[in-house]
Design an enzyme around this catalytic site. Structure first.
Site, short mmCIF file in Angstrom:
data_model
loop_
_atom_site.label_atom_id
_atom_site.label_comp_id
_atom_site.label_asym_id
_atom_site.label_seq_id
_atom_site.Cartn_x
_atom_site.Cartn_y
_atom_site.Cartn_z
N SER A 1 0.84 -1.21 0.00
CA SER A 1 0.00 0.00 0.00
C SER A 1 0.87 1.25 0.00
O SER A 1 0.62 2.21 -0.74
CB SER A 1 -0.89 0.02 1.24
OG SER A 1 -1.80 -1.04 1.21
N ARG B 1 1.61 4.24 -3.02
CA ARG B 1 1.35 5.66 -2.70
C ARG B 1 2.60 6.51 -2.83
O ARG B 1 2.54 7.67 -3.26
CB ARG B 1 0.78 5.76 -1.27
CG ARG B 1 -0.68 5.29 -1.19
CD ARG B 1 -1.06 4.94 0.23
NE ARG B 1 -2.48 4.66 0.42
CZ ARG B 1 -3.08 3.50 0.13
NH1 ARG B 1 -2.37 2.50 -0.40
NH2 ARG B 1 -4.36 3.32 0.36
N GLY C 1 -5.16 -3.72 -8.23
CA GLY C 1 -6.36 -2.94 -7.95
C GLY C 1 -6.00 -1.61 -7.30
O GLY C 1 -6.55 -0.56 -7.64
N ARG D 1 -12.59 -6.83 -12.17
CA ARG D 1 -12.89 -6.18 -10.89
C ARG D 1 -13.66 -4.87 -11.09
O ARG D 1 -13.45 -4.17 -12.09
CB ARG D 1 -11.58 -5.96 -10.12
CG ARG D 1 -10.92 -7.30 -9.81
CD ARG D 1 -9.64 -7.15 -9.05
NE ARG D 1 -9.85 -6.58 -7.73
CZ ARG D 1 -8.88 -6.25 -6.90
NH1 ARG D 1 -7.62 -6.44 -7.27
NH2 ARG D 1 -9.14 -5.74 -5.72
N SER E 1 -13.56 1.04 2.11
CA SER E 1 -12.47 0.83 1.16
C SER E 1 -11.49 1.98 1.16
O SER E 1 -11.83 3.12 0.84
CB SER E 1 -13.04 0.65 -0.26
OG SER E 1 -12.01 0.82 -1.21
N GLN F 1 -9.10 2.16 -0.86
CA GLN F 1 -8.80 2.51 -2.26
C GLN F 1 -9.74 3.61 -2.74
O GLN F 1 -9.31 4.55 -3.41
CB GLN F 1 -8.93 1.28 -3.15
CG GLN F 1 -7.84 0.24 -2.88
CD GLN F 1 -7.97 -0.97 -3.77
OE1 GLN F 1 -8.89 -1.08 -4.59
NE2 GLN F 1 -7.05 -1.92 -3.62
N ASP G 1 -7.19 -8.35 3.67
CA ASP G 1 -6.35 -9.22 2.83
C ASP G 1 -5.84 -10.45 3.58
O ASP G 1 -5.20 -11.32 2.99
CB ASP G 1 -5.13 -8.44 2.31
CG ASP G 1 -5.54 -7.35 1.32
OD1 ASP G 1 -6.61 -7.48 0.69
OD2 ASP G 1 -4.78 -6.37 1.18
N LYS H 1 -11.79 -9.22 -4.74
CA LYS H 1 -10.35 -8.95 -4.69
C LYS H 1 -9.71 -9.56 -5.95
O LYS H 1 -10.38 -9.74 -6.95
CB LYS H 1 -9.76 -9.53 -3.40
CG LYS H 1 -10.28 -8.84 -2.14
CD LYS H 1 -9.80 -7.41 -2.05
CE LYS H 1 -10.38 -6.70 -0.85
NZ LYS H 1 -10.08 -5.26 -0.88
N ARG I 1 -2.30 -14.26 -2.84
CA ARG I 1 -2.54 -14.57 -1.42
C ARG I 1 -3.20 -15.94 -1.23
O ARG I 1 -2.99 -16.59 -0.20
CB ARG I 1 -3.37 -13.47 -0.77
CG ARG I 1 -2.63 -12.13 -0.73
CD ARG I 1 -3.20 -11.19 0.30
NE ARG I 1 -2.95 -9.81 -0.06
CZ ARG I 1 -1.79 -9.17 0.12
NH1 ARG I 1 -0.77 -9.80 0.67
NH2 ARG I 1 -1.65 -7.92 -0.26
C1 S3P Z 1 -5.58 -1.34 -0.20
C2 S3P Z 1 -6.85 -1.42 0.26
C3 S3P Z 1 -7.63 -2.67 0.31
C4 S3P Z 1 -6.74 -3.90 0.18
C5 S3P Z 1 -5.72 -3.74 -0.90
C6 S3P Z 1 -4.83 -2.54 -0.60
C7 S3P Z 1 -4.89 -0.02 -0.25
O1 S3P Z 1 -8.57 -2.66 -0.74
O2 S3P Z 1 -7.52 -5.04 -0.07
O3 S3P Z 1 -4.91 -4.89 -1.02
O4 S3P Z 1 -3.67 0.02 -0.41
O5 S3P Z 1 -5.59 1.01 -0.12
P1 S3P Z 1 -10.00 -1.94 -0.57
O6 S3P Z 1 -9.75 -0.53 -0.28
O7 S3P Z 1 -10.71 -2.10 -1.89
O8 S3P Z 1 -10.68 -2.69 0.53
#
Ligand code: S3P
Length: 440
Positions: free
Chosen positions: A26, A30, A96, A124, A169, A171, A321, A348, A394
């Site tokens: 993550s 970023r 994603g 997705r 979420s 994300q 996750d 996912k 995973r």
């Molecule tokens: C993530 C948020 C999660 C997670 C993904 C990483 C992120 O997804 O499952 O592996 O880095 O913001 P969601 O925000 O869709 O739950």
């Protein structure tokens, strides 16, 4: 068709050793994205060099940032204060997080870009970010099926929105906040349950003001548009979602003691550790310290007699996750482990509920599937199966961990996908004494 190799995990003698997990996925995504939105140089150490993050590095380069690899995990991003028009399709591979955050960032600039990904990412849902970004003024043209990649995004001239999340979420929250940096007005995102806050923390490290106030069990995040971002230094801590695999193996293989050093302990990411402790796991943390704006520590797992628990649904966001690997350890516990409120697992990298249910059942574990959860009846694990992973890293690692303590070997297909998040997984596990090897 070439015969793709598979990996097989066999019942192993006690595992032991001290190791490190790769950089947090993550935070790695970023760091690259904020570095490319900023003006000036961003120096990154400990970047996860997995396929997902490398796709994001190529993407920000296509959007005009200078991207240099200086050494292992050491990268320099030279931001030009915004995204430029790319001359190629933005291929986010399996990621994603990569595609959704990049769409949020790109929406703030006057560019038109086509985003695409691999077969899994193309399945997705993307409207979850396209809808709020459209509300802000971005335009989306679905190239195939609506709500799915590939999609063409045209950004620029955004207005801030006040968004209340219906799905927990990080994300979605992050995509809106990244767009909000370049929107006119004050962007707010309210979450009913708090999700990981790496974007908020990193925006601050890049010089932006981000306010947070409690809202029920969740919070409201507020950001003024038009703030300039300045390049920063990012030290990426170890990924707790990856550390989970060697630690899980330490818990279930008799006689083991495994330490993973420098694991990020952000409380919005450690739901699995909390759950394991409730199950009776001997999991200890030493040497707590700060690194790169996050608390980290050295986590040790010793073989434990686990008992089944009911995982509180409100904990889901902090371990979304980690349910596959939790399920693998739950299979060895006394009694049932109940996991509910996790419908998000179905969208996912694969339908992770369906695949874990199928994988565990094929190994002789009793499992009950529900639309938004599953229950694993603990006991002994026969093994002796080939798990289908649908290319999900995973799922592959969770089933391999299961095989280390099962009576008979457990194999997985498409093991190459493990490199999306955990390059070097097999070597690291073998270094601890795990019997994992390529097979026909
Ligand atoms: C993530 C948020 C999660 C997670 C993904 C990483 C992120 O997804 O499952 O592996 O880095 O913001 P969601 O925000 O869709 O739950």
């Amino acid at each position: 068709m070439p015969i793709l190799p598979t990996l097989t995990a066999r019942r192993s003698a006690a595992l032991s050793g001290v190791t490190r997990a790769p950089g947090d996925k993550s935070i790695s995504h970023r760091a690259l994205i904020l570095g490319s939105m900023a003006t000036g140089v961003t120096g990154i150490t400990g970047l996860l060099e997995g396929d997902d993050v490398l796709a994001t590095a190529r993407a920000v380069e296509a959007f005009g940032a200078g991207v240099e690899r200086l050494g292992e995990g050491r990268w320099r991003i030279t931001g030009r204060g915004g995204f430029k028009q790319p001359d190629r399709v933005i291929d986010c591979g399996n990621a994603g997080t990569g595609v959704r955050l990049l769409m949020g960032a790109a929406a703030g600039y006057p560019v038109t870009a086509t985003f695409d990904g691999d077969a899994s990412l193309r399945q997705r849902p993307m409207k979850r970010v396209a809808r709020p970004l459209s509300d802000m003024g971005a335009r989306f043209g679905w190239r195939g099926e609506e709500d799915r990649l590939p999609v063409e995004l045209t950004g620029g001239s955004l207005s801030a929105i006040d968004h209340v999340q219906t799905v927990a979420s990080a994300q979605i929250k992050s995509a809106i906040l990244l767009a909000g940096v370049n929107a006119q007005g004050v962007t707010t995102v309210t979450e009913p349950v708090r999700s990981r806050d790496h974007t908020e923390r990193m925006l601050r490290a890049f010089g932006a003001e981000v306010a947070v106030r409690p809202a029920g069990d969740g919070w409201t995040v507020t950001l003024n548009g038009g703030q300039a971002l300045t390049g920063a230094t990012v030290e990426v801590p170890g990924d707790p979602s990856s550390a989970a695999f060697p630690l899980a193996a330490g818990l279930i293989v008799p006689g083991s003691m495994v330490t993973v050093e420098a694991v990020m302990l952000n409380p919005l990411r450690t739901g699995l550790f909390e759950t394991w402790r409730e199950m009776g796991a001997d999991l200890t943390v030493a040497n707590r310290r700060m690194a790169g704006g996050e608390e980290i520590g050295d986590v040790t797992a010793r073989h434990s007699t686990l008992r089944g628990v009911i995982v509180p649904p409100e904990r889901a966001a902090s371990m979304i996750d980690e349910y596959p690997v939790l399920a693998a350890t739950a299979a060895f516990a006394e009694g049932a482990t109940v996991m509910r409120g996790i419908g998000e697992m179905r969208v996912k990298e694969s339908d992770r509920i369906a695949l874990m249910v199928a994988g565990l059942r094929s190994c002789g574990v009793e499992v009950e599937e529900e639309p938004e959860g599953f229950t694993v009846a603990g006991g002994s694990v026969r093994g002796g199966a080939m798990g289908t992973t649908h290319g999900d890293h995973r799922i592959a690692m969770s089933l391999l961990v299961l095989g280390l303590a099962a009576d008979q070997p457990v194999s997985v297909d498409e093991p190459g996908m493990i490199a999306t998040s955990f390059p070097g997984f097999v070597e690291l596990m073998r270094g601890l004494g795990a019997d994992i090897a390529a097979s026909e």
